[in-house]
Write a protein that holds these residues in place. Structure first.
Motif, PDB file in Angstrom:
ATOM      1  N   UNK A 259       0.822  -1.214   0.000  1.00 25.86           N
ATOM      2  CA  UNK A 259       0.000   0.000   0.000  1.00 25.86           C
ATOM      3  C   UNK A 259       0.850   1.254   0.000  1.00 25.86           C
ATOM      4  N   UNK A 260       1.929   1.233   0.781  1.00 25.96           N
ATOM      5  CA  UNK A 260       2.834   2.377   0.829  1.00 25.96           C
ATOM      6  C   UNK A 260       3.505   2.602  -0.523  1.00 25.96           C
ATOM      7  N   UNK A 261       4.006   1.528  -1.128  1.00 25.29           N
ATOM      8  CA  UNK A 261       4.683   1.638  -2.427  1.00 25.29           C
ATOM      9  C   UNK A 261       3.699   2.121  -3.498  1.00 25.29           C
ATOM     10  N   UNK A 262       2.502   1.590  -3.499  1.00 28.12           N
ATOM     11  CA  UNK A 262       1.501   2.019  -4.463  1.00 28.12           C
ATOM     12  C   UNK A 262       1.136   3.483  -4.305  1.00 28.12           C
ATOM     13  N   UNK A 263       1.040   3.935  -3.064  1.00 26.56           N
ATOM     14  CA  UNK A 263       0.721   5.334  -2.815  1.00 26.56           C
ATOM     15  C   UNK A 263       1.860   6.236  -3.282  1.00 26.56           C
ATOM     16  N   UNK A 264       3.104   5.848  -2.991  1.00 23.56           N
ATOM     17  CA  UNK A 264       4.249   6.659  -3.395  1.00 23.56           C
ATOM     18  C   UNK A 264       4.336   6.736  -4.916  1.00 23.56           C
ATOM     19  N   UNK A 265       4.126   5.605  -5.594  1.00 23.17           N
ATOM     20  CA  UNK A 265       4.199   5.599  -7.059  1.00 23.17           C
ATOM     21  C   UNK A 265       3.106   6.483  -7.659  1.00 23.17           C
ATOM     22  N   UNK A 266       1.899   6.398  -7.147  1.00 21.94           N
ATOM     23  CA  UNK A 266       0.808   7.189  -7.718  1.00 21.94           C
ATOM     24  C   UNK A 266       0.989   8.679  -7.443  1.00 21.94           C
ATOM     25  N   UNK A 267       1.459   9.059  -6.266  1.00 19.53           N
ATOM     26  CA  UNK A 267       1.698  10.473  -5.971  1.00 19.53           C
ATOM     27  C   UNK A 267       2.848  11.002  -6.818  1.00 19.53           C
ATOM     28  N   UNK A 268       3.914  10.193  -6.940  1.00 17.82           N
ATOM     29  CA  UNK A 268       5.058  10.606  -7.753  1.00 17.82           C
ATOM     30  C   UNK A 268       4.645  10.814  -9.205  1.00 17.82           C
ATOM     31  N   UNK A 269       3.891   9.893  -9.748  1.00 18.38           N
ATOM     32  CA  UNK A 269       3.439  10.012 -11.133  1.00 18.38           C
ATOM     33  C   UNK A 269       2.551  11.236 -11.321  1.00 18.38           C
ATOM     34  N   UNK A 270       1.653  11.480 -10.389  1.00 15.28           N
ATOM     35  CA  UNK A 270       0.760  12.636 -10.507  1.00 15.28           C
ATOM     36  C   UNK A 270       1.547  13.943 -10.470  1.00 15.28           C
ATOM     37  N   UNK A 271       2.453  14.087  -9.497  1.00 18.44           N
ATOM     38  CA  UNK A 271       3.259  15.304  -9.425  1.00 18.44           C
ATOM     39  C   UNK A 271       4.153  15.456 -10.648  1.00 18.44           C
ATOM     40  N   UNK A 272       4.712  14.352 -11.122  1.00 19.89           N
ATOM     41  CA  UNK A 272       5.592  14.420 -12.298  1.00 19.89           C
ATOM     42  C   UNK A 272       4.824  14.902 -13.532  1.00 19.89           C
ATOM     43  N   UNK A 273       3.637  14.385 -13.712  1.00 22.21           N
ATOM     44  CA  UNK A 273       2.839  14.801 -14.867  1.00 22.21           C
ATOM     45  C   UNK A 273       2.390  16.252 -14.761  1.00 22.21           C
ATOM     46  N   UNK A 274       2.084  16.692 -13.553  1.00 19.27           N
ATOM     47  CA  UNK A 274       1.646  18.072 -13.367  1.00 19.27           C
ATOM     48  C   UNK A 274       2.801  19.045 -13.589  1.00 19.27           C
TER      49      UNK A 274
END
Length: 63
Positions: free
Chosen positions: A12-27
Motif C-alpha cells: 500500500x505504501x509503495x503504491x501510494x508513493x508511485x501514484x503520488x510521484x506520477x501525478x506530481x511528475x505529470x503536473x
C-alpha cells in the motif's frame, strides 16, 4: 502483526508513493520541460513524504 499484514502495508505504501510521484511528475513536467530530472526528484521526494505522513497516522483506540 502477521506477515500478510506487513506485506499488505508495504504494498500500500509503495503504491501510494508511485501514484503520488506520477501525478506530481505529470503536473510539474508540463510547466518545466527543460529539467525533467529535477521534476522527477521533487516528485519522488513529495511522494515519499506524503506516503510516510499518511502511514504514520495512528488511530485512537476506542473505549
Amino acid at each position: 502483526m502477521s506477515t500478510k499484514d506487513k506485506v499488505m502495508k508495504i504494498a500500500g505504501f509503495v503504491g501510494m508513493v508511485v501514484s503520488i510521484t506520477l501525478a506530481f511528475y505529470l503536473i510539474f513536467s508540463a510547466s518545466a520541460p527543460d529539467s525533467k530530472t529535477a521534476v522527477f526528484i521533487f516528485s519522488l521526494g513529495s511522494g515519499l513524504a506524503l506516503g510516510y505522513l499518511s502511514f504514520a497516522i495512528k488511530q485512537k483506540p476506542r473505549n
